[in-house]
Structure formats: C-alpha cells, structure tokens
Design an enzyme around this catalytic site. Structure first.
Site, PDB file in Angstrom:
ATOM      1  CG  HIS A 122     -27.784  99.916  24.823  1.00 26.77           C
ATOM      2  ND1 HIS A 122     -29.160  99.844  24.866  1.00 26.77           N
ATOM      3  CD2 HIS A 122     -27.485 101.197  24.497  1.00 26.77           C
ATOM      4  CE1 HIS A 122     -29.663 101.040  24.579  1.00 26.77           C
ATOM      5  NE2 HIS A 122     -28.674 101.875  24.341  1.00 26.77           N
ATOM      6  CB  CYS A 157      -3.742  92.270  38.128  1.00 26.11           C
ATOM      7  SG  CYS A 157      -5.254  93.202  37.859  1.00 26.11           S
TER       8      CYS A 157
END
Ligand code: ZN
Length: 247
Positions: A122, A157
């Site tokens: 998970h 970014c």
C-alpha cells in the site's frame, strides 16, 4: 495463547525455514500507538470516510481538504517507533526463517525494526513525488510546507506533489506483484495483525500450502490455517522467538 499453540507455530516455522514470508496489517502497529483505522467502534474510519478523503478523486478535486486530512491522520505516524512484533519479524528474517515481510501498513516500522526485504503493497509515508517532473521529496518536507501553504508543491518546477501511498482509486504498485511472487516461492505465509479483509492484499493468505495466523480477532482464513493464535503480535511473536531460541 496456549503454550502448545506457540510451539505449533515455532514448529511450522522450523519446518518451512527459508520458505516462509510474513504478511502484516494494522494490528502489528497498534502497539506502536498507531490506530487501527478499521477497528469497529474506535476506528478513525468511523469519523471520516476514507473513500471520500483519501482517494485519487479527492487529491485532484479537493487538494486542500485532502492534505489537511492526510496530515492530521498520518502526520503523527512519522514519529512512531517499532514494537516487539516488528523486532521479532526482523529477527526471524535475520535468522533465515522468513525471507521477508509483505505489509499493508504504510508506517515504515518494519524497516525501522531492521527488516531487510519489505514489500509495501500500500506504499509508504517516507516520500512524496512531483506529478509534473517526478522529483521525490521527504514527506516531512511536504508536511512542513503545509504549515505555510494549503497544498505542498515541488520546489524545482512548482508542480503538485502527491504521497507515495496507494490511495483509493490508485492501481496497485509494483511491490504487490513482487509480493505475489514472494508468496509463490513460499510454502508458508505467517499473517500477523491483519484481519484479512482488505482486497487484494488478503488474497495472498489464500495462495499458500501452509498458513499461520496471529491476530486478535478471527479472520476469514482461520478455517484453512494450520495454526491460529489470537494474541497480540508483540507477546505472541516474542514467545515464538523464545521457543526457537532466538530471544
Ligand atoms: Zn516538479
């Protein structure tokens, strides 16, 4: 927890030495103070609907709410420490009894305890990654950003980051197929602290010749298990280690 059950589990581990893998769930981490989100009555899932808040849909449609809940629910987990159950599994691996641990938990406590081979089916809480440039950051950095802004961003970014956990609506990660392969190579699966109700991870308990279960509550696989011990993970596995002269 009867002594005969502990002995049976120790004998099963000895008989399948080197061909066994553990499968763990939330129940092994409750002794580290991490709530079992699915426990009836006390579970966090009774307060919030995980399908609504911890889903891919929520991450995109309501990122501020997503991150607010994510930080509230999982922030404290980052400081948690492994308990006797985690440490016992690390010892069983070091001594060659099990080849690794498949875990449904995202808390990283198996690695903190010293387990080497961990299949995190998970995902995990250690990192987030930028959805634009792919750069990876520590989760602690994303949570620190959240104190100043509503959504964490990539400092490279400016893109949005997401946690490296499997959210509702995500595909299963590569670790899951690696876990399936690990079970196929094994003759014994040792389930610890999992109610075996979360699909598809629970299916792994049904794909092995021999099965042992250590869990406080009954599981749907008890009927096909060689041994079922209904105690806590820490006490039970510590007793098994003593039986194997590993304590
Ligand atoms: Zn980026």
């Amino acid at each position: 927890m009867a002594d005969t059950d502990v002995r049976s589990l120790a004998e099963l581990l000895a008989a399948n030495k080197g061909h066994a893998v553990a499968l763990t769930g939330a129940g092994i981490s409750t002794e580290s103070g991490i709530p079992d989100f699915r426990s009836p009555g006390t579970g966090l899932w009774n307060r919030i609907d995980p399908m609504e808040y911890l889903s891919v849909d929520a991450l995109y449609a309501r990122p501020e709410t997503f991150w607010q809940y994510f930080a509230e629910v999982f922030g404290p987990t980052l400081a948690a420490q492994p308990n006797a159950g985690h440490l016992a599994l690390a010892k069983l691996e070091a001594a060659g009894f099990i080849t690794g641990v498949i875990t449904q938990n995202i808390d990283g406590l198996h690695q903190k305890a010293g387990s080497r081979t961990v299949y995190e089916v998970h995902g995990h809480l250690r990192t987030v990654h930028c959805q634009s440039c792919g750069r990876t950051y520590p989760m602690s950095e994303a949570l620190a950003q959240l104190k100043k802004e509503p959504i964490p961003h990539c400092s490279e970014c400016g893109g949005r980051v997401r946690p490296d956990v499997v959210l509702f609506g995500d595909m299963m990660p590569a670790a899951f197929s690696q876990a399936v392969a690990a079970v196929e190579r094994s003759s014994l699966v040792l389930v610890v602290g999992s109610s075996l109700t979360v699909s598809p991870a629970n299916s792994l308990a049904f794909q092995t010749p021999h099965l042992a279960i250590v869990n406080r509550e009954p599981t749907p696989a008890d009927g096909r298990a060689d041994v079922v011990l209904s105690g806590g993970a820490g006490d039970t596995l510590s007793a098994v280690l003593r039986e194997l002269n590993l304590a």
